[in-house]
Design a protein around this motif. Structure first.
Motif, mmCIF file in Angstrom:
data_model
loop_
_atom_site.group_PDB
_atom_site.id
_atom_site.type_symbol
_atom_site.label_atom_id
_atom_site.label_comp_id
_atom_site.label_asym_id
_atom_site.label_seq_id
_atom_site.Cartn_x
_atom_site.Cartn_y
_atom_site.Cartn_z
ATOM 1 N N TYR A 94 -14.946 34.932 38.338
ATOM 2 C CA TYR A 94 -13.882 35.250 38.582
ATOM 3 C C TYR A 94 -13.483 34.434 37.010
ATOM 4 O O TYR A 94 -12.301 34.747 36.634
ATOM 5 C CB TYR A 94 -13.792 34.520 39.806
ATOM 6 N N ALA A 144 -13.263 35.419 34.004
ATOM 7 C CA ALA A 144 -12.783 37.447 33.571
ATOM 8 C C ALA A 144 -11.042 36.636 33.146
ATOM 9 O O ALA A 144 -10.825 36.987 32.955
ATOM 10 C CB ALA A 144 -13.076 38.027 34.596
ATOM 11 N N GLU A 170 -10.502 35.522 30.260
ATOM 12 C CA GLU A 170 -10.497 36.146 28.804
ATOM 13 C C GLU A 170 -9.139 36.807 29.240
ATOM 14 O O GLU A 170 -8.117 37.409 27.711
ATOM 15 C CB GLU A 170 -11.684 37.437 28.981
ATOM 16 N N VAL A 171 -8.935 37.595 29.970
ATOM 17 C CA VAL A 171 -7.487 38.339 30.269
ATOM 18 C C VAL A 171 -6.420 36.853 29.481
ATOM 19 O O VAL A 171 -5.471 38.089 28.831
ATOM 20 C CB VAL A 171 -7.956 39.459 31.950
ATOM 21 N N ALA A 179 -14.340 41.591 31.183
ATOM 22 C CA ALA A 179 -14.395 40.860 32.311
ATOM 23 C C ALA A 179 -14.562 42.064 32.469
ATOM 24 O O ALA A 179 -15.053 42.456 34.461
ATOM 25 C CB ALA A 179 -12.516 41.010 31.740
ATOM 26 N N ARG A 180 -14.640 43.298 32.589
ATOM 27 C CA ARG A 180 -14.995 44.848 33.288
ATOM 28 C C ARG A 180 -16.482 44.168 33.991
ATOM 29 O O ARG A 180 -16.642 44.803 34.817
ATOM 30 C CB ARG A 180 -15.298 45.659 31.850
ATOM 31 N N THR A 210 -16.070 41.910 37.324
ATOM 32 C CA THR A 210 -14.708 42.995 38.217
ATOM 33 C C THR A 210 -15.186 44.024 38.909
ATOM 34 O O THR A 210 -16.608 44.511 38.316
ATOM 35 C CB THR A 210 -13.825 42.962 37.327
ATOM 36 N N LEU A 265 -11.575 46.971 36.532
ATOM 37 C CA LEU A 265 -10.319 47.198 35.641
ATOM 38 C C LEU A 265 -9.455 47.736 35.215
ATOM 39 O O LEU A 265 -10.561 48.903 35.493
ATOM 40 C CB LEU A 265 -10.948 46.049 34.544
ATOM 41 N N MET A 282 -6.970 43.433 37.194
ATOM 42 C CA MET A 282 -8.584 42.977 37.990
ATOM 43 C C MET A 282 -8.344 42.833 39.370
ATOM 44 O O MET A 282 -7.839 42.711 40.158
ATOM 45 C CB MET A 282 -9.301 41.694 37.201
#
Length: 132
Positions: A43, A46, A49-50, A107-108, A111, A114, A127
């Motif tokens: 978690y 992700a 990164e975003v 990230a995709r 999750t 996304l 997300m």
């Protein structure tokens, strides 16, 4: 993204120098709603990164919102930048020796869902993470 009334939203405004606090804030919110301990690492990767993308490619300041929907934890990261991707972000794996451009792909994969929305008012990436 408008939220239904009564939804409790935790919010944080941040810049690139605040990224450690973003991770602490996100971890605290995940623990508060009961995310499994063994899920928090993915978690946070992700989220990091975003959030990093938002303040390095979007705008100097960004906003993170965290809320629950059903049995899921949602994290929205909004910046004032405008981006029109050629294809849905994070769908194609980076090249084997890439040194950048992996954030949304990673990230995709970490999750449940996304979603990217971009327009006149900036860019928001939402997300969705499964809770136990």
């Amino acid at each position: 993204m408008p939220l239904p009334s009564g939804v409790v939203v935790k919010e944080l405004t941040f810049s690139v120098g605040d990224l450690p606090e973003v991770r602490d804030f996100a971890a605290l919110q995940a623990r508060r709603v009961g995310m499994r301990h063994d899920s928090i690492g993915d978690y946070l990767v992700a989220v990091n990164e975003v959030a990093t993308n938002a303040v390095t490619h979007g705008a100097a300041k960004a906003r993170m919102r965290v809320w629950c929907d059903g049995g899921d934890l949602l994290v929205g990261v909004h910046d004032d930048g405008h981006w029109v991707p050629d294809e849905p972000p994070g769908m194609i794996a980076p090249h084997d020796y890439s040194t950048s451009g992996m954030g949304l792909w990673v990230a995709r994969r970490l999750t449940k869902e996304l979603v990217l929305r971009t327009g006149q008012n900036g860019t928001e990436l939402i997300m969705r993470f499964k809770l136990p």
